[in-house]
Design an enzyme around this catalytic site. Structure first.
Site, PDB file in Angstrom:
ATOM      1  N   HIS A  80      36.730  72.064  46.722  1.00  0.00           N
ATOM      2  CA  HIS A  80      37.866  71.636  46.242  1.00  0.00           C
ATOM      3  C   HIS A  80      37.849  72.258  45.031  1.00  0.00           C
ATOM      4  CE1 HIS A  80      35.058  72.070  42.266  1.00  0.00           C
ATOM      5  NE2 HIS A  80      34.326  70.696  42.694  1.00  0.00           N
TER       6      HIS A  80
ATOM      7  N   ASP B 156      42.762  63.162  48.985  1.00  0.00           N
ATOM      8  CA  ASP B 156      41.925  62.444  50.093  1.00  0.00           C
ATOM      9  C   ASP B 156      41.829  61.116  50.301  1.00  0.00           C
ATOM     10  OD1 ASP B 156      41.467  64.692  51.081  1.00  0.00           O
ATOM     11  OD2 ASP B 156      39.145  65.001  49.763  1.00  0.00           O
TER      12      ASP B 156
ATOM     13  N   HIS C 242      39.619  69.866  49.457  1.00  0.00           N
ATOM     14  CA  HIS C 242      39.046  68.781  49.052  1.00  0.00           C
ATOM     15  C   HIS C 242      39.944  68.526  47.386  1.00  0.00           C
ATOM     16  CE1 HIS C 242      36.639  67.594  51.572  1.00  0.00           C
ATOM     17  NE2 HIS C 242      36.393  68.493  51.798  1.00  0.00           N
TER      18      HIS C 242
ATOM     19  N   ASP D 108      38.335  58.018  45.707  1.00  0.00           N
ATOM     20  CA  ASP D 108      37.516  59.164  45.625  1.00  0.00           C
ATOM     21  C   ASP D 108      37.390  60.215  44.563  1.00  0.00           C
ATOM     22  OD1 ASP D 108      36.258  60.930  48.451  1.00  0.00           O
ATOM     23  OD2 ASP D 108      38.092  62.604  47.446  1.00  0.00           O
TER      24      ASP D 108
ATOM     25  N   GLU E 256      35.388  64.053  42.444  1.00  0.00           N
ATOM     26  CA  GLU E 256      35.014  65.205  43.129  1.00  0.00           C
ATOM     27  C   GLU E 256      34.007  65.703  42.310  1.00  0.00           C
ATOM     28  OE1 GLU E 256      36.304  67.454  45.839  1.00  0.00           O
ATOM     29  OE2 GLU E 256      36.998  65.969  46.790  1.00  0.00           O
TER      30      GLU E 256
END
Length: 235
Positions: free
Chosen positions: A57, A158, A153, A7, A9
């Site tokens: 986030h 995640d 997040h 994942d 960001e």
């Protein structure tokens, strides 16, 4: 095959508009188990993070100011994922950003699909649950995955949650526990195998009185309606 659940960001939604990756989180899965190996890094994007992204986030420009750039972590990141199958929720988003970052570097870095397989867990979820919401929070509720720590997040958290969701979605139950160990951890179910030399179980047989009662019961049913055993002479 070695699998990496990944994942990211970012500073915003579109790499074509100059947005960059600010966090990468990866966890390794082998033989349908988390191995404990992971890769996690925060990245200085060399640009401002959009306010709307920070709301998602919580990663601020001040926090990222002293972090390494993507150029500085590219080789170690590529080495970690090389040859693996990447499991990503909404893969085009993350892969698009990764390819954008690699493409900005000198030295002929490959596209992600040149060194990794890609499996999109969002596509899988939509196939299994058509017409329903399939974001990560919904999938956690659907498969009984605890995501109570997910207030914002975060790439590593995640990735860990997605790994559990993926294992549940592709193989059902990944662990069975029927109690707790003394330390409060789930106690795994113990498999006990019977001794092959044990005495066979006794199989009782009906006595004459029980057989007569059974025949009387069948005769009573046959008197009320046509029954299969009566037509075939079964008693």
């Amino acid at each position: 095959m070695r699998q990496i659940v990944l994942d990211t960001e970012t500073t915003g939604l579109e790499p074509e508009q100059g947005h960059r990756i600010i966090e990468i989180g990866c966890v390794e899965v082998a033989d349908r188990e988390l191995t404990g190996r992971h890769y996690h890094v925060y990245i200085n994007p060399e640009r401002e993070v959009e306010d709307s992204a920070i709301e998602v986030h919580g990663i601020t420009n001040e926090f990222l100011a002293d972090k390494p750039t993507f150029r500085e972590i590219a080789d170690e990141f590529l080495e970690f994922i090389r040859g693996a199958e990447l499991i990503i929720h909404n893969a085009p988003f993350d892969v698009g950003f990764m390819d954008h970052e690699f493409g900005m570097l000198d030295g002929g870095y490959p596209r992600t699909t040149d060194v990794c397989g890609i499996r999109d867990s969002l596509v899988m979820a939509r196939s299994k649950h058509p017409g329903q919401k399939n974001n990560l929070d919904v999938l956690c509720r659907r498969y009984g995955i605890d995501n109570s720590n997910r207030e914002l997040h975060g790439a590593l958290l995640d990735a860990e949650i997605l790994a559990l969701v993926y294992l549940a979605m592709t193989g059902g139950q990944t662990a069975l526990s029927l109690g707790e160990a003394e330390d409060g951890q789930d106690a795994g179910t113990e498999i006990r195998r019977l001794d092959p030399g044990r005495s066979p179980l006794a199989v009782p047989e009906a006595d004459e009185e029980e057989l007569n009662a059974h025949r009387a019961f069948l005769d009573g049913m046959a008197a009320k309606t046509n029954v299969l055993w009566d037509e075939q002479g079964i008693s």
